[in-house]
Scaffold this active site. Structure first.
Site, PDB file in Angstrom:
ATOM      1  N   ASP A   1      28.455  44.159  37.972  1.00 58.17           N
ATOM      2  CA  ASP A   1      29.482  44.190  39.349  1.00 58.17           C
ATOM      3  C   ASP A   1      30.695  44.928  39.542  1.00 58.17           C
ATOM      4  O   ASP A   1      30.758  45.513  38.223  1.00 58.17           O
ATOM      5  CB  ASP A   1      29.719  42.877  40.035  1.00 58.17           C
ATOM      6  CG  ASP A   1      30.386  42.446  41.727  1.00 58.17           C
ATOM      7  OD1 ASP A   1      30.594  44.022  42.148  1.00 58.17           O
ATOM      8  OD2 ASP A   1      30.663  41.934  42.337  1.00 58.17           O
TER       9      ASP A   1
ATOM     10  N   GLY B   1      33.851  33.958  42.743  1.00 60.71           N
ATOM     11  CA  GLY B   1      32.802  32.784  43.511  1.00 60.71           C
ATOM     12  C   GLY B   1      31.448  34.179  43.893  1.00 60.71           C
ATOM     13  O   GLY B   1      30.312  33.782  43.663  1.00 60.71           O
ATOM     14  N   THR B   2      31.885  34.864  44.212  1.00 63.93           N
ATOM     15  CA  THR B   2      30.242  36.344  44.072  1.00 63.93           C
ATOM     16  C   THR B   2      29.523  36.122  42.673  1.00 63.93           C
ATOM     17  O   THR B   2      27.710  36.193  43.156  1.00 63.93           O
ATOM     18  CB  THR B   2      30.723  37.800  44.037  1.00 63.93           C
ATOM     19  OG1 THR B   2      31.496  37.710  45.215  1.00 63.93           O
ATOM     20  CG2 THR B   2      30.082  38.690  44.471  1.00 63.93           C
TER      21      THR B   2
ATOM     22  N   GLN C   1      40.285  47.186  49.836  1.00 63.25           N
ATOM     23  CA  GLN C   1      40.330  47.777  51.564  1.00 63.25           C
ATOM     24  C   GLN C   1      40.159  49.723  51.684  1.00 63.25           C
ATOM     25  O   GLN C   1      41.233  50.557  52.503  1.00 63.25           O
ATOM     26  CB  GLN C   1      42.266  47.150  52.027  1.00 63.25           C
ATOM     27  CG  GLN C   1      42.438  46.181  51.441  1.00 63.25           C
ATOM     28  CD  GLN C   1      43.474  45.400  51.479  1.00 63.25           C
ATOM     29  OE1 GLN C   1      44.526  45.801  52.505  1.00 63.25           O
ATOM     30  NE2 GLN C   1      44.344  44.559  51.123  1.00 63.25           N
TER      31      GLN C   1
ATOM     32  N   ARG D   1      30.500  37.048  53.101  1.00 63.73           N
ATOM     33  CA  ARG D   1      30.940  37.235  53.157  1.00 63.73           C
ATOM     34  C   ARG D   1      32.228  36.670  53.830  1.00 63.73           C
ATOM     35  O   ARG D   1      32.129  36.839  55.502  1.00 63.73           O
ATOM     36  CB  ARG D   1      31.995  38.455  52.262  1.00 63.73           C
ATOM     37  CG  ARG D   1      34.139  38.240  51.730  1.00 63.73           C
ATOM     38  CD  ARG D   1      34.452  39.339  51.373  1.00 63.73           C
ATOM     39  NE  ARG D   1      34.391  39.200  49.740  1.00 63.73           N
ATOM     40  CZ  ARG D   1      34.246  38.717  48.836  1.00 63.73           C
ATOM     41  NH1 ARG D   1      35.497  37.695  48.784  1.00 63.73           N
ATOM     42  NH2 ARG D   1      34.199  39.131  47.611  1.00 63.73           N
TER      43      ARG D   1
ATOM     44  N   HIS E   1      36.328  51.125  43.557  1.00 67.32           N
ATOM     45  CA  HIS E   1      35.497  50.336  44.331  1.00 67.32           C
ATOM     46  C   HIS E   1      34.013  50.678  44.914  1.00 67.32           C
ATOM     47  O   HIS E   1      33.337  50.665  44.989  1.00 67.32           O
ATOM     48  CB  HIS E   1      36.112  49.015  45.312  1.00 67.32           C
ATOM     49  CG  HIS E   1      35.096  48.834  46.272  1.00 67.32           C
ATOM     50  ND1 HIS E   1      34.845  47.720  45.541  1.00 67.32           N
ATOM     51  CD2 HIS E   1      34.662  48.281  47.081  1.00 67.32           C
ATOM     52  CE1 HIS E   1      34.226  47.399  46.234  1.00 67.32           C
ATOM     53  NE2 HIS E   1      33.827  47.199  47.377  1.00 67.32           N
TER      54      HIS E   1
ATOM     55  N   GLU F   1      64.286  44.992  42.484  1.00 68.63           N
ATOM     56  CA  GLU F   1      63.530  45.986  42.608  1.00 68.63           C
ATOM     57  C   GLU F   1      63.786  46.700  40.965  1.00 68.63           C
ATOM     58  O   GLU F   1      64.043  45.861  40.268  1.00 68.63           O
ATOM     59  CB  GLU F   1      65.241  46.924  42.489  1.00 68.63           C
ATOM     60  CG  GLU F   1      65.249  46.898  44.588  1.00 68.63           C
ATOM     61  CD  GLU F   1      66.906  47.564  44.911  1.00 68.63           C
ATOM     62  OE1 GLU F   1      67.260  48.316  44.262  1.00 68.63           O
ATOM     63  OE2 GLU F   1      66.155  47.597  46.522  1.00 68.63           O
TER      64      GLU F   1
ATOM     65  N   ASP G   1      25.767  42.034  45.687  1.00 69.63           N
ATOM     66  CA  ASP G   1      25.691  42.253  47.102  1.00 69.63           C
ATOM     67  C   ASP G   1      25.151  43.292  47.151  1.00 69.63           C
ATOM     68  O   ASP G   1      24.767  44.825  46.483  1.00 69.63           O
ATOM     69  CB  ASP G   1      27.231  42.268  47.610  1.00 69.63           C
ATOM     70  CG  ASP G   1      28.212  42.922  46.320  1.00 69.63           C
ATOM     71  OD1 ASP G   1      27.553  44.288  46.211  1.00 69.63           O
ATOM     72  OD2 ASP G   1      28.989  42.609  46.808  1.00 69.63           O
TER      73      ASP G   1
ATOM     74  N   LYS H   1      24.532  38.982  50.364  1.00 73.24           N
ATOM     75  CA  LYS H   1      26.265  38.305  49.705  1.00 73.24           C
ATOM     76  C   LYS H   1      26.899  38.167  51.502  1.00 73.24           C
ATOM     77  O   LYS H   1      26.674  39.342  52.633  1.00 73.24           O
ATOM     78  CB  LYS H   1      27.066  38.677  49.082  1.00 73.24           C
ATOM     79  CG  LYS H   1      28.025  37.880  49.516  1.00 73.24           C
ATOM     80  CD  LYS H   1      28.915  38.569  47.816  1.00 73.24           C
ATOM     81  CE  LYS H   1      29.665  39.668  48.304  1.00 73.24           C
ATOM     82  NZ  LYS H   1      31.180  40.049  47.192  1.00 73.24           N
TER      83      LYS H   1
HETATM   84  C1  R5P Z   1      33.300  43.947  46.462  1.00 73.83           C
HETATM   85  O1  R5P Z   1      32.397  44.690  47.075  1.00 73.83           O
HETATM   86  C2  R5P Z   1      33.398  43.758  44.868  1.00 73.83           C
HETATM   87  O2  R5P Z   1      32.101  44.940  44.201  1.00 73.83           O
HETATM   88  C3  R5P Z   1      33.096  41.865  44.419  1.00 73.83           C
HETATM   89  O3  R5P Z   1      31.649  41.423  44.255  1.00 73.83           O
HETATM   90  C4  R5P Z   1      33.919  41.340  45.059  1.00 73.83           C
HETATM   91  O4  R5P Z   1      35.805  41.839  44.899  1.00 73.83           O
HETATM   92  C5  R5P Z   1      34.086  40.257  43.524  1.00 73.83           C
HETATM   93  O5  R5P Z   1      35.193  39.289  44.190  1.00 73.83           O
HETATM   94  P1  R5P Z   1      35.443  37.907  43.677  1.00 73.83           P
HETATM   95  O6  R5P Z   1      35.413  37.762  42.533  1.00 73.83           O
HETATM   96  O7  R5P Z   1      36.498  37.132  44.484  1.00 73.83           O
HETATM   97  O8  R5P Z   1      34.569  36.770  44.589  1.00 73.83           O
END
Ligand code: R5P
Length: 309
Positions: free
Chosen positions: A226, A233-234, A95, A200, A128, A37, A171, A198
């Site tokens: 981005d 990964g993206t 989210q 997911r 985002h 806490e 993406d 892309k």
């Molecule tokens: C997704 O819509 C975001 O804009 C990023 O492309 C994504 O969150 C990147 O995540 P990661 O590095 O795990 O592929």
């Protein structure tokens, strides 16, 4: 006059803002108990003051969120006139819809908390999805850090002609972001945009594949744009696709480095030549790597303080 407070998530950024504003960080204390806490205590008098708190809700997200809420509560109990939250990195922003039936929409829950605890206004940096702004019923501002990143990349590729540069969204969701970035980079709209398709894997966390690339990157420097990175990964898959399609090199411009533990290592050994990012999230010493080029967003945040009277 305002008082500047810092949560513990990104003291380095608050210090940079404090330095630019020639205003000290006001005294507060965050106690961590052994049962995990926390307790926030405001040490000075804030009665009738506008209090501005800088706290990124980055990893560990939930702890940093609770700190943010407790700061607001403590300041309100001490009769602060207004409490303004600057959340350079807004955790849970991804989210924002039910990606699959049965899921929570976490960002809406966070916004309800911020509002009900009593924040007067929230600022963030490159949220985002801009549509999330519509969920707020208190004043909200989304600051854009891409002009700062575009300026750094411009210096880096100063000898490359515009026709030899392609701005690439990794993406579909980021196409508008890539377009705005290239407007900043070139100062006009006559330039090449490309986009990666892309997919997911919603059943497995941090798994995505780059299926195809639309647009011409052959013989060009590809700049991947981005809002954030976690596993890497993206970007790494998109970089591979750009080089397969004839790009001469790949750079990346990403506002928030919300790194998973092995992401820095993966980026350093990836095909990306240079990774430009900001200090919206504090960089741990274990996350530093050679290709990383961090730019501060402190001037963008300091600029907003002229509104806090
Ligand atoms: C997704 O819509 C975001 O804009 C990023 O492309 C994504 O969150 C990147 O995540 P990661 O590095 O795990 O592929």
């Amino acid at each position: 006059m305002f008082k500047l407070f810092s949560g513990t998530s990104n003291v380095a950024l608050t210090s940079r803002v404090s330095h630019l504003l020639l205003t000290p960080i006001a005294d507060s204390e965050v106690v961590r108990f052994e049962n995990s806490e926390i307790r926030v205590h405001i040490n000075g008098d804030v009665k009738n003051s506008v209090c501005v708190l800088i706290q990124s809700t980055s990893n560990p997200t939930d702890t940093h969120l609770m700190e943010l809420f407790f700061f607001c509560d403590a300041l309100r109990r001490q009769e602060a006139k207004k409490v303004i939250g600057i959340i350079p990195y807004f955790g849970y922003a991804r989210q924002d819809v039910q990606h699959r039936p049965g899921e929570c929409v976490s960002v809406n829950v966070i916004i309800k908390f911020l509002e009900s605890i009593g924040f007067y206004k929230i600022y963030t940096v490159n949220l985002h999805d801009e549509a999330t702004e519509g969920v707020f019923s208190i004043p909200f501002k989304n600051i854009d850090a891409f002009p700062i990143l575009a300026r750094e990349i411009k210096k880096y590729i100063k000898d490359v002609t515009v026709s030899k540069v392609a701005v690439v969204s990794p993406d579909h969701g980021g196409v508008e972001r890539a377009r705005k970035f290239s407007d900043e980079l070139f100062g006009h709209q006559n330039h090449t945009i490309a986009v990666v398709e892309k997919r997911r894997d919603l059943e497995h966390i941090h798994q995505s594949v780059a299926l195809d690339l639309y647009g011409d990157v052959k013989g060009k420097v590809a700049i991947l744009v981005d809002d954030m990175i976690t596993s890497g990964g993206t970007l790494i898959h998109a970089a591979q696709l750009c080089l397969d399609r004839g790009a001469t090199k790949v750079l990346a411009a990403v506002v928030h480095h919300d790194f998973a533990p092995n992401a820095p290592k993966k980026l350093q050994s990836s095909l990306i030549e240079r990774f430009f990012t900001t200090d919206s999230i504090a960089l741990k010493s274990t996350q530093k790597f050679k290709k990383l080029h961090e730019v501060t967003i402190a001037p963008l945040i300091a600029e907003e303080f002229k509104n806090f009277v």
